[in-house]
Design a protein around this motif. Sequence first.
Motif, short mmCIF file in Angstrom:
data_model
loop_
_atom_site.label_atom_id
_atom_site.label_comp_id
_atom_site.label_asym_id
_atom_site.label_seq_id
_atom_site.Cartn_x
_atom_site.Cartn_y
_atom_site.Cartn_z
N PHE A 1 13.02 -14.23 -1.97
CA PHE A 1 13.02 -12.90 -2.60
C PHE A 1 12.49 -12.98 -4.03
N GLU A 2 12.82 -14.05 -4.75
CA GLU A 2 12.28 -14.20 -6.10
C GLU A 2 10.75 -14.30 -6.05
N ARG A 3 10.25 -15.10 -5.13
CA ARG A 3 8.79 -15.26 -5.04
C ARG A 3 8.12 -13.94 -4.67
N LEU A 4 8.71 -13.20 -3.76
CA LEU A 4 8.16 -11.89 -3.39
C LEU A 4 8.15 -10.95 -4.59
N ALA A 5 9.20 -11.03 -5.41
CA ALA A 5 9.26 -10.18 -6.61
C ALA A 5 8.12 -10.49 -7.57
N VAL A 6 7.85 -11.78 -7.77
CA VAL A 6 6.76 -12.18 -8.67
C VAL A 6 5.42 -11.71 -8.10
N ILE A 7 5.22 -11.88 -6.81
CA ILE A 7 3.97 -11.44 -6.18
C ILE A 7 3.82 -9.93 -6.30
N ALA A 8 4.93 -9.21 -6.15
CA ALA A 8 4.88 -7.75 -6.29
C ALA A 8 4.45 -7.34 -7.69
N GLU A 9 4.96 -8.05 -8.70
CA GLU A 9 4.54 -7.74 -10.08
C GLU A 9 3.08 -8.10 -10.30
N ALA A 10 2.63 -9.20 -9.70
CA ALA A 10 1.21 -9.55 -9.80
C ALA A 10 0.35 -8.49 -9.13
N SER B 1 0.82 -1.22 0.00
CA SER B 1 0.00 0.00 0.00
C SER B 1 0.85 1.27 0.00
N THR B 2 2.13 1.16 0.36
CA THR B 2 2.99 2.35 0.43
C THR B 2 4.10 2.34 -0.61
N ALA B 3 4.38 1.19 -1.21
CA ALA B 3 5.51 1.08 -2.15
C ALA B 3 5.11 1.55 -3.54
N ASP B 4 6.12 1.90 -4.33
CA ASP B 4 5.93 2.20 -5.75
C ASP B 4 5.92 0.86 -6.49
N LEU B 5 4.74 0.43 -6.91
CA LEU B 5 4.61 -0.90 -7.51
C LEU B 5 5.28 -0.99 -8.88
N THR B 6 5.61 0.13 -9.48
CA THR B 6 6.29 0.08 -10.78
C THR B 6 7.76 -0.32 -10.62
N THR B 7 8.28 -0.21 -9.40
CA THR B 7 9.70 -0.53 -9.19
C THR B 7 9.94 -1.63 -8.17
N LEU B 8 8.95 -1.94 -7.33
CA LEU B 8 9.17 -2.88 -6.22
C LEU B 8 9.61 -4.25 -6.72
N GLY B 9 8.95 -4.77 -7.76
CA GLY B 9 9.33 -6.09 -8.27
C GLY B 9 10.77 -6.12 -8.74
N GLU B 10 11.17 -5.10 -9.48
CA GLU B 10 12.55 -5.04 -9.97
C GLU B 10 13.54 -4.95 -8.81
N GLU B 11 13.19 -4.21 -7.76
CA GLU B 11 14.08 -4.11 -6.60
C GLU B 11 14.25 -5.47 -5.93
N LEU B 12 13.18 -6.22 -5.81
CA LEU B 12 13.25 -7.53 -5.17
C LEU B 12 13.98 -8.54 -6.06
N PHE B 13 13.79 -8.44 -7.37
CA PHE B 13 14.58 -9.29 -8.27
C PHE B 13 16.07 -8.94 -8.16
N GLY B 14 16.36 -7.67 -7.98
CA GLY B 14 17.76 -7.25 -7.82
C GLY B 14 18.40 -7.90 -6.60
N LEU C 1 2.07 -18.55 -9.46
CA LEU C 1 2.02 -17.52 -8.42
C LEU C 1 1.04 -16.41 -8.79
N VAL C 2 1.02 -16.05 -10.07
CA VAL C 2 0.07 -15.02 -10.51
C VAL C 2 -1.36 -15.53 -10.36
N ALA C 3 -1.58 -16.80 -10.72
CA ALA C 3 -2.92 -17.38 -10.59
C ALA C 3 -3.38 -17.40 -9.14
N GLN C 4 -2.47 -17.70 -8.22
CA GLN C 4 -2.83 -17.69 -6.80
C GLN C 4 -3.24 -16.30 -6.36
#
Length: 271
Positions: free
Chosen positions: A98-107, A22-35, A192-195
């Motif tokens: 961290f990879e799973r969190l990144a995918v969830i963030a993109e979803a 709810s507070t993060a920039d969702l356009t960048t959060l997934g990339e940050e977690l993948f990083g 993960l996206v389906a979930q």
Amino acid sequence: MSGAASRASLAEAVERLEAVLSTADLTTLGEELFGITRLLDREPSLRRALSDPSRDGEEKAQLIRILLEGKISEPALELAADVVRQRWSRPRELADAFERLAVIAEAARAESEGRIDDLEDEIFRFGRVIDREPQLRNALTSPRPPAEQKRELVGALLEGKVTPSTSRLISEVVTDSRGRSLERALEEYGRLVAQRRDRLVALVRTPTDLSEDQRTRLVAALSAAYGHDVYLNIEVDPGVLGGISVQIGDELIDGTVARRLDDVRRRITSG
């Protein structure tokens, strides 16, 4: 996740992620977690240090802060600190988390844009394209081209045709499948996206925070009632005056004292 400690820690990490969304920039959060995932894959000594059960959780959180402060957003940094505080059965499973969190963030990003159905469908369809086009598959899985060249190829193939989240997830599996086949990685991301798409979010308003036992019982009751996994967003509101209200989509289940008082006032004024 093979170890019990890692499974419990992953569940906690996902819950922390939900609080951050709810507070993060969702356009960048997934990339940050993948990083962070790539960093841990690249640095096994760091991975071991951050998952070492003999080290204090706060010490590990401080280490990740020192490494990443100023390089990623504050919500992502706090989430990373929370994740490394947890206990992990194996060092590899910390990177997997961290990879799973990144995918969830993109979803979650696609969900916020009203395009999560598109994301799921586009990942599936890209997998089918790979099946039908062996030359394309070979170009994307060959170890010879550098990652950046593969990323450019994916961009050229997908630009303007898929959601930004689809492009990012496919770019990740193409440039770093983390030891999996391209097909298997796409299947895992799609699952993960389906979930995410199938879950329900309940907004719970309560005058005081709920205990873990109360949360568990409420989740179980709502999941049984709706036939879906339910995630709780808790909003502590002293104005509720007792009881709780639960909103899922357009449906409101209101058992608060304030609601009952309002009902009494309406009856009095209407009489």
